[in-house]
Design a protein around this motif. Structure first.
Motif, PDB file in Angstrom:
ATOM      1  N   PRO A  92     -20.912  -3.945   4.813  1.00  0.00           N
ATOM      2  CA  PRO A  92     -19.597  -3.391   5.217  1.00  0.00           C
ATOM      3  C   PRO A  92     -18.418  -4.248   4.769  1.00  0.00           C
ATOM      4  CG  PRO A  92     -20.783  -4.274   7.117  1.00  0.00           C
ATOM      5  CD  PRO A  92     -21.740  -4.285   5.973  1.00  0.00           C
ATOM      6  N   ALA A  93     -18.579  -5.559   4.791  1.00  0.00           N
ATOM      7  CA  ALA A  93     -17.453  -6.430   4.417  1.00  0.00           C
ATOM      8  C   ALA A  93     -17.142  -6.300   2.924  1.00  0.00           C
ATOM      9  CB  ALA A  93     -17.768  -7.881   4.769  1.00  0.00           C
ATOM     10  N   PHE A  94     -18.180  -6.167   2.106  1.00  0.00           N
ATOM     11  CA  PHE A  94     -17.959  -6.005   0.666  1.00  0.00           C
ATOM     12  C   PHE A  94     -17.276  -4.667   0.401  1.00  0.00           C
ATOM     13  CE2 PHE A  94     -19.518  -4.705  -3.607  1.00  0.00           C
ATOM     14  CZ  PHE A  94     -18.851  -5.668  -4.333  1.00  0.00           C
ATOM     15  N   PHE A  95     -17.718  -3.649   1.126  1.00  0.00           N
ATOM     16  CA  PHE A  95     -17.122  -2.317   1.006  1.00  0.00           C
ATOM     17  C   PHE A  95     -15.631  -2.385   1.375  1.00  0.00           C
ATOM     18  CE2 PHE A  95     -16.131   1.929   2.715  1.00  0.00           C
ATOM     19  CZ  PHE A  95     -16.536   2.713   1.658  1.00  0.00           C
ATOM     20  N   ALA A  96     -15.362  -3.086   2.465  1.00  0.00           N
ATOM     21  CA  ALA A  96     -13.967  -3.233   2.911  1.00  0.00           C
ATOM     22  C   ALA A  96     -13.149  -4.000   1.877  1.00  0.00           C
ATOM     23  CB  ALA A  96     -13.935  -3.966   4.250  1.00  0.00           C
ATOM     24  N   TYR A  97     -13.790  -4.967   1.233  1.00  0.00           N
ATOM     25  CA  TYR A  97     -13.075  -5.753   0.212  1.00  0.00           C
ATOM     26  C   TYR A  97     -12.661  -4.861  -0.974  1.00  0.00           C
ATOM     27  CZ  TYR A  97     -12.575  -8.685  -3.915  1.00  0.00           C
ATOM     28  OH  TYR A  97     -12.117  -9.235  -5.075  1.00  0.00           O
ATOM     29  N   ILE A  98     -13.593  -4.043  -1.439  1.00  0.00           N
ATOM     30  CA  ILE A  98     -13.281  -3.149  -2.563  1.00  0.00           C
ATOM     31  C   ILE A  98     -12.174  -2.173  -2.164  1.00  0.00           C
ATOM     32  CG2 ILE A  98     -14.235  -1.362  -4.124  1.00  0.00           C
ATOM     33  CD1 ILE A  98     -15.152  -4.200  -4.775  1.00  0.00           C
ATOM     34  N   LEU A  99     -12.279  -1.697  -0.917  1.00  0.00           N
ATOM     35  CA  LEU A  99     -11.249  -0.784  -0.408  1.00  0.00           C
ATOM     36  C   LEU A  99      -9.882  -1.482  -0.408  1.00  0.00           C
ATOM     37  CD1 LEU A  99     -11.709   2.108   0.619  1.00  0.00           C
ATOM     38  CD2 LEU A  99     -11.655   1.230   2.945  1.00  0.00           C
ATOM     39  N   SER A 100      -9.885  -2.753  -0.001  1.00  0.00           N
ATOM     40  CA  SER A 100      -8.614  -3.489   0.062  1.00  0.00           C
ATOM     41  C   SER A 100      -8.010  -3.687  -1.330  1.00  0.00           C
ATOM     42  CB  SER A 100      -8.808  -4.841   0.756  1.00  0.00           C
ATOM     43  OG  SER A 100      -9.487  -5.740  -0.084  1.00  0.00           O
ATOM     44  N   THR A 101      -8.872  -3.867  -2.338  1.00  0.00           N
ATOM     45  CA  THR A 101      -8.328  -4.042  -3.702  1.00  0.00           C
ATOM     46  C   THR A 101      -7.689  -2.744  -4.202  1.00  0.00           C
ATOM     47  OG1 THR A 101     -10.452  -3.506  -4.712  1.00  0.00           O
ATOM     48  CG2 THR A 101     -10.009  -5.837  -4.364  1.00  0.00           C
ATOM     49  N   ILE A 102      -8.288  -1.612  -3.783  1.00  0.00           N
ATOM     50  CA  ILE A 102      -7.700  -0.325  -4.186  1.00  0.00           C
ATOM     51  C   ILE A 102      -6.331  -0.150  -3.527  1.00  0.00           C
ATOM     52  CG2 ILE A 102      -7.977   2.195  -4.048  1.00  0.00           C
ATOM     53  CD1 ILE A 102     -11.035   1.686  -4.222  1.00  0.00           C
ATOM     54  N   PHE A 103      -6.275  -0.493  -2.242  1.00  0.00           N
ATOM     55  CA  PHE A 103      -4.995  -0.392  -1.531  1.00  0.00           C
ATOM     56  C   PHE A 103      -3.965  -1.342  -2.137  1.00  0.00           C
ATOM     57  CE2 PHE A 103      -7.404   1.418   2.232  1.00  0.00           C
ATOM     58  CZ  PHE A 103      -6.817   2.674   2.109  1.00  0.00           C
ATOM     59  N   GLN A 104      -4.437  -2.505  -2.570  1.00  0.00           N
ATOM     60  CA  GLN A 104      -3.510  -3.459  -3.191  1.00  0.00           C
ATOM     61  C   GLN A 104      -2.933  -2.883  -4.483  1.00  0.00           C
ATOM     62  OE1 GLN A 104      -5.060  -6.962  -5.089  1.00  0.00           O
ATOM     63  NE2 GLN A 104      -3.305  -8.194  -4.459  1.00  0.00           N
ATOM     64  N   SER A 105      -3.811  -2.270  -5.278  1.00  0.00           N
ATOM     65  CA  SER A 105      -3.351  -1.665  -6.544  1.00  0.00           C
ATOM     66  C   SER A 105      -2.304  -0.591  -6.263  1.00  0.00           C
ATOM     67  CB  SER A 105      -4.538  -1.038  -7.293  1.00  0.00           C
ATOM     68  OG  SER A 105      -5.475  -2.027  -7.601  1.00  0.00           O
ATOM     69  N   MET A 106      -2.588   0.218  -5.230  1.00  0.00           N
ATOM     70  CA  MET A 106      -1.651   1.293  -4.892  1.00  0.00           C
ATOM     71  C   MET A 106      -0.316   0.722  -4.416  1.00  0.00           C
ATOM     72  SD  MET A 106      -4.353   3.819  -2.994  1.00  0.00           S
ATOM     73  CE  MET A 106      -3.161   4.669  -2.027  1.00  0.00           C
ATOM     74  N   ALA A 107      -0.405  -0.285  -3.534  1.00  0.00           N
ATOM     75  CA  ALA A 107       0.823  -0.885  -2.993  1.00  0.00           C
ATOM     76  C   ALA A 107       1.652  -1.526  -4.103  1.00  0.00           C
ATOM     77  CB  ALA A 107       0.462  -1.928  -1.939  1.00  0.00           C
ATOM     78  N   ALA A 108       0.954  -2.233  -5.001  1.00  0.00           N
ATOM     79  CA  ALA A 108       1.679  -2.898  -6.099  1.00  0.00           C
ATOM     80  C   ALA A 108       2.309  -1.868  -7.034  1.00  0.00           C
ATOM     81  CB  ALA A 108       0.711  -3.799  -6.858  1.00  0.00           C
ATOM     82  N   ALA A 109       1.571  -0.796  -7.319  1.00  0.00           N
ATOM     83  CA  ALA A 109       2.096   0.242  -8.214  1.00  0.00           C
ATOM     84  C   ALA A 109       3.356   0.869  -7.628  1.00  0.00           C
ATOM     85  CB  ALA A 109       1.018   1.302  -8.444  1.00  0.00           C
ATOM     86  N   ILE A 110       3.300   1.166  -6.319  1.00  0.00           N
ATOM     87  CA  ILE A 110       4.471   1.773  -5.657  1.00  0.00           C
ATOM     88  C   ILE A 110       5.652   0.789  -5.678  1.00  0.00           C
ATOM     89  CG2 ILE A 110       5.355   2.603  -3.420  1.00  0.00           C
ATOM     90  CD1 ILE A 110       2.415   3.636  -2.906  1.00  0.00           C
ATOM     91  N   ALA A 111       5.359  -0.479  -5.379  1.00  0.00           N
ATOM     92  CA  ALA A 111       6.426  -1.493  -5.345  1.00  0.00           C
ATOM     93  C   ALA A 111       7.062  -1.668  -6.722  1.00  0.00           C
ATOM     94  CB  ALA A 111       5.845  -2.816  -4.858  1.00  0.00           C
ATOM     95  N   TYR A 112       6.237  -1.725  -7.769  1.00  0.00           N
ATOM     96  CA  TYR A 112       6.781  -1.900  -9.128  1.00  0.00           C
ATOM     97  C   TYR A 112       7.627  -0.699  -9.535  1.00  0.00           C
ATOM     98  CZ  TYR A 112       3.601  -5.907  -9.636  1.00  0.00           C
ATOM     99  OH  TYR A 112       2.956  -7.095  -9.470  1.00  0.00           O
ATOM    100  N   ARG A 113       7.202   0.475  -9.096  1.00  0.00           N
ATOM    101  CA  ARG A 113       7.931   1.684  -9.464  1.00  0.00           C
ATOM    102  C   ARG A 113       9.305   1.705  -8.778  1.00  0.00           C
ATOM    103  NH1 ARG A 113       6.953   6.965 -11.419  1.00  0.00           N
ATOM    104  NH2 ARG A 113       4.843   6.375 -12.017  1.00  0.00           N
ATOM    105  N   HIS A 114       9.299   1.285  -7.497  1.00  0.00           N
ATOM    106  CA  HIS A 114      10.553   1.333  -6.722  1.00  0.00           C
ATOM    107  C   HIS A 114      11.498   0.197  -7.053  1.00  0.00           C
ATOM    108  CE1 HIS A 114      10.365   4.640  -3.798  1.00  0.00           C
ATOM    109  NE2 HIS A 114       9.044   4.543  -3.976  1.00  0.00           N
TER     110      HIS A 114
END
Lengths: 192, 263
Positions: free
Chosen positions: B36-58
């Motif tokens: 579960p922790a590894f799964f959560a880690y991969i999930l967190s990297t996806i959220f990070q990519s999304m957050a960074a993409a939104i931030a760079y766009r704005h």
């Protein structure tokens, strides 16, 4: 580039090398608990130490040299050097077997004493280094043949202590009753 | 000629695709239950990519707001990574309670020791404090994992293929991150673009390794825990083995001394 930064890079590279070393498949076949404890109860090579030491004494071949049999003396020494090297190999095998036993003990132990483990690791490093050093000395023909006068007597005492330790180990294992095969072996040895 | 930033964007997009692919592989193999922790880690990297993409766009790539978003999300990802590697360490050593008790203390001591050293070793301005802390964390993760593998090798503890590849991936990624960070700390601005690109490429390679490991992982047969001995018995046997090792060492000493006295 500053020294700390260089150290960070060096540390990272060392970690990558250690990683590459650590993920290699182990060379040796894994032994079972029974294999190790059976092997531990067998006759040990250190019992041969007095003979090996005797064979390395110069007096043992000196009479041939004095008698003019230089070639024979040389051949004998070469042969004895080979035997000493084999003895060293056996000694190392025995050491590795003991280490294997200690690892198996660690695997089945509910609690490990860090001090014991550290002591073992320290001895292992020292033993491996000394063994290599000695082997190379023997191979390079640096072995002496004349200095073992009183050492063989010392070895007698050492061998006795080793035997005592082995017997003690057997007793402990018998008491433990967690190792049925070893227990059986111990009993058959006692009846002999 | 393709600009480094475009290349980085392309690699970034591909990495995100791979992260999602890995997430699906984990779900398909039902590994999210055992890891579960590894799964959560991969999930967190996806959220990070999304957050960074939104931030760079704005706010743009160079803005302070984007910088804040990236490093805050990086903090979350690093915490998730620590949890994931702790989970892997426990999975590898869980069946060996004695080794786990000893190794866990040692591993965390190594991790924290390296972390503290790395933070103290560089006394630069606050400007580079985040970068230093980041490098320190990555180095401590790599050291933790290497010590874990060395311990497992020393005690002949078998490691499942999946765990082996996960450890290799995490460790290589952390080591390359440390190297990248150190290079960036020296050259700063001129190589900032390249640093970002190298980071994405390293993670890209790590993801490919993990996806392969997850796809090849089979339903592993549960490792049967060896029957434990009592602590007293272990202590006595361990002491006896040590005594014999000590005596063998002494025997070698006698041989060595005999040799030395000639020369």
């Amino acid at each position: 580039m500053s020294l700390p930064l260089l150290l960070f890079i060096a540390f990272a590279v060392i970690l990558i090398l250690l990683l590459a070393w650590a993920v290699r498949p182990p060379k040796k076949m894994l032994l079972s608990v029974d294999d190790v404890f059976t092997a531990l109860s067998e006759e040990r090579h250190y019992a041969r130490l007095p003979q090996i030491l005797q064979s390395l004494r110069e007096e043992d071949t000196e009479f041939l040299r004095v008698g003019g049999h230089q070639e024979l003396a040389g051949r004998l020494r070469a042969e004895r050097k080979r035997i000493a090297l084999r003895y060293l190999n056996y000694l190392e095998d025995e050491y590795q077997l003991l280490l294997e036993a200690s690892r198996i003990l660690a695997r089945i132990a509910p609690e490990i004493t860090p001090l014991h483990e550290f002591e073992r690791l320290k001895r292992n490093v020292r033993f491996v280094l000394c063994c290599r050093y000695l082997r190379w000395r023997l191979r390079l023909g640096l072995q002496p043949w004349n200095v073992f006068g009183t050492i063989s007597d010392m070895e007698g005492d050492l061998t006795l202590r080793l035997e005592t330790a082995t017997a003690s180990l057997g007793e402990r294992a018998t008491m433990a009753s967690e190792f049925p095969l070893f227990l059986e072996k111990g009993r058959s040895d006692d009846t002999k | 000629m393709v600009e480094p930033l475009s290349l980085q964007n392309l690699a970034w997009a591909l990495t995100t695709v791979l992260e999602v692919l890995l997430l699906f592989c984990l779900l398909r193999r039902k590994l999210h239950r055992s890891h579960p922790a590894f799964f959560a880690y991969i999930l967190s990297t996806i959220f990070q990519s999304m957050a960074a993409a939104i931030a760079y766009r704005h706010w743009g790539f160079q803005s302070i707001q984007s910088w804040n978003v990236f490093w805050v999300s990086q903090g979350v990802v690093v915490c998730a990574r620590w949890l994931a590697i702790t989970e892997i360490a426990r999975t590898i050593l869980a069946n060996y309670s004695g080794i786990w008790k000893l190794a866990s203390r040692f591993l965390f001591a190594v991790g924290i020791g390296v972390l503290v050293y790395s933070v103290l070793a560089i006394q630069n301005s606050w400007q580079s404090a985040v970068l230093n802390a980041d490098r320190a964390v990555e180095l401590s993760i790599a050291a933790f994992l290497v010590v874990l593998l060395l311990s497992a090798r020393y005690y002949r503890v078998p490691i499942a293929t999946l765990e082996r590849y996960l450890v290799i991936g995490f460790c290589l990624y952390s080591c390359f991150w440390v190297i990248d960070d150190s290079i960036l700390a020296h050259w700063r601005a001129p190589l900032a673009g390249l640093w970002g690109f190298l980071d994405v490429v390293t993670f890209f390679a790590t993801l490919i390794l993990w996806i392969r490991a997850v796809q090849e992982s089979t339903e592993a047969a549960p490792v049967t825990a060896p029957a434990p001995v009592s602590p007293e018995t272990h202590a006595k046997l361990s002491l006896e083995v040590n005594t014999r090792l000590h005596l063998l060492n002494k025997q070698l000493d006698h041989l060595l001394r005999a040799k030395d006295s000639r020369s």
